[in-house]
Motif scaffolding. Structure first.
Motif, mmCIF file in Angstrom:
data_model
loop_
_atom_site.group_PDB
_atom_site.id
_atom_site.type_symbol
_atom_site.label_atom_id
_atom_site.label_comp_id
_atom_site.label_asym_id
_atom_site.label_seq_id
_atom_site.Cartn_x
_atom_site.Cartn_y
_atom_site.Cartn_z
ATOM 1 N N GLN A 55 0.844 -1.223 -0.131
ATOM 2 C CA GLN A 55 0.147 0.158 -0.031
ATOM 3 C C GLN A 55 0.696 1.141 -0.017
ATOM 4 O O GLN A 55 0.670 2.359 -0.872
ATOM 5 N N GLU A 56 2.047 1.323 0.711
ATOM 6 C CA GLU A 56 2.732 2.349 0.826
ATOM 7 C C GLU A 56 3.671 2.627 -0.466
ATOM 8 O O GLU A 56 3.756 3.572 -0.910
ATOM 9 N N LEU A 57 4.160 1.255 -0.790
ATOM 10 C CA LEU A 57 4.734 1.650 -2.315
ATOM 11 C C LEU A 57 3.859 2.115 -3.312
ATOM 12 O O LEU A 57 4.264 3.134 -4.035
ATOM 13 N N LEU A 58 2.562 1.578 -3.567
ATOM 14 C CA LEU A 58 1.732 2.362 -4.535
ATOM 15 C C LEU A 58 1.353 3.781 -4.244
ATOM 16 O O LEU A 58 1.504 4.419 -5.261
ATOM 17 N N LYS A 59 1.338 4.095 -3.084
ATOM 18 C CA LYS A 59 1.221 5.650 -2.685
ATOM 19 C C LYS A 59 2.393 6.287 -3.386
ATOM 20 O O LYS A 59 2.344 7.810 -3.842
ATOM 21 N N ALA A 60 3.513 5.831 -2.942
ATOM 22 C CA ALA A 60 4.794 6.374 -3.387
ATOM 23 C C ALA A 60 4.955 6.561 -5.010
ATOM 24 O O ALA A 60 5.231 7.495 -5.320
ATOM 25 N N PHE A 61 4.478 5.347 -5.538
ATOM 26 C CA PHE A 61 4.511 5.357 -7.292
ATOM 27 C C PHE A 61 3.544 6.411 -7.659
ATOM 28 O O PHE A 61 3.687 6.558 -8.777
ATOM 29 N N SER A 62 2.690 6.563 -6.887
ATOM 30 C CA SER A 62 1.604 7.560 -7.354
ATOM 31 C C SER A 62 2.047 9.001 -7.337
ATOM 32 O O SER A 62 1.161 10.010 -7.411
ATOM 33 N N ASN A 63 3.215 9.520 -7.173
ATOM 34 C CA ASN A 63 3.662 10.614 -6.821
ATOM 35 C C ASN A 63 4.907 10.799 -7.460
ATOM 36 O O ASN A 63 6.040 11.481 -6.711
ATOM 37 N N ARG A 64 5.166 10.078 -8.482
ATOM 38 C CA ARG A 64 6.680 10.203 -9.027
ATOM 39 C C ARG A 64 6.868 11.665 -9.827
ATOM 40 O O ARG A 64 5.651 11.882 -10.351
#
Length: 329
Positions: free
Chosen positions: A294-303
């Motif tokens: 979940q945290e990884l997906l959140k980070a990838f959504s803010n590249r």
């Protein structure tokens, strides 16, 4: 398929396994080295295998092992063995300076390491010593020989530095005449690790190409592979190829498919950002795979859209001058 907020596929991970290095290349770190991370600050093999397994499950298909120098880590072959067994991983590659690599090449081949990026900025032993501050040229060339003998794909990475090794550009291209290697010239970047101000780029990708074309006017442009960071060329009659990586100009960001994880477990969406998520801390706090995903997906959504935006958004505003050894080459 794993994608970011700009619709770009993310399928490539660069995992730095240590910040330590047995060379002291002046463009990467000070002569007396860095304040090395303690063992507890580094991720363990189990932690690295866990996060790699999770990311492969999410859509990562390619993993490149970097450092520092990976072979300074004593358990590196155990890590490679574990990674080679990950279901869904399509490509396992490495970047190395070649000093300690030669004895392991046969086992690397057996484990399925398909490609090696060999850092080599000069073909002159004296200039090698000046650049790296270490007398290891013979060991690096021995690694090159072993890689050729075992038919592992080789990309030779040479950082082009004004006043240091520009006289090596043409001899390096000449390597491709008889050897099936890709020689790739990289723009110098500001990751020198000592805090001094980067004075700007003297040899950009255009000037490097002009230098090569002056000696090889028949050199031809190749079709670049999908997600390629290099502009690729071929000299007629040569076995190998030539690449130029606009690492400082950042002309390839629009198709970026890669993420980086530092030795201390920090996720970097871009080489030029200052870290967006500490995965190691999540794991050590007892987070489940689902929570980490979940945290990884959140980070990838803010590249960031490119390296220039990533640099502007850094929390630390004093400039980019950490060492490449601490963030993964």
């Amino acid at each position: 398929m794993l994608t970011d907020n700009h619709g770009r596929v993310i399928n490539y991970m660069r995992l730095a396994v240590t910040d330590r290095c047995n060379l002291r290349c002046f463009y990467c770190m000070p002569e007396d080295g860095l304040n090395w991370l303690s063992r507890t600050e580094l991720m363990s093999n189990d932690e690295m295998l866990r996060i790699c397994g999770l990311l492969v499950h999410m859509g990562i298909e390619r993993i490149r092992i970097t450092g520092g120098e990976p072979f300074v880590r004593k358990d590196i072959m155990q890590l490679l063995t574990g990674l080679s067994k990950l279901n869904g991983l399509k490509e396992l590659t490495m970047t190395t300076n070649g000093v300690l690599t030669a004895p392991h090449v046969a086992e690397m081949k057996a484990l399925g390491v398909s490609s090696v990026n060999l850092s080599l900025d000069t073909l002159d032993a004296n200039r090698f010593f000046t650049i790296t501050r270490r007398d290891e040229f013979a060991n690096v060339m021995n690694t090159l020989d072993e890689l050729l003998k075992h038919n592992i794909e080789i990309k030779i990475n040479a950082v082009v530095m004004d006043g240091k090794n520009t006289q090596d550009i043409i001899p390096m291209v000449e390597l491709t005449k008889d050897l099936p290697v890709s020689v790739r010239f990289i723009e110098e970047m500001p990751f020198n690790g000592d805090g001094h101000v980067y004075n700007g780029l003297q040899w950009d990708h255009v000037r490097i190409l002009n230098e090569i074309e002056a000696h090889y006017p028949t050199i031809t442009k190749l079709v670049d592979p999908l997600y390629s960071t290099s502009y690729n060329y071929h000299v007629p009659g040569h076995k190998g190829t030539v690449g130029i990586i606009a690492a400082y100009s950042r002309t390839f960001c629009g198709s970026c498919n890669r993420i980086r994880v530092t030795p201390q477990g920090t996720l970097k969406n871009c080489l030029y950002d200052d870290g967006v998520l500490n995965i190691k801390d999540l794991m050590r706090s007892g987070a489940s795979d689902g929570k980490i995903e979940q945290e990884l997906l959140k980070a990838f959504s803010n590249r960031p859209v490119d390296g220039w935006e990533a640099e502007r958004l850094r929390v630390e505003k004093t400039g980019v001058h950490e060492s490449m050894a601490t963030i993964g080459g």
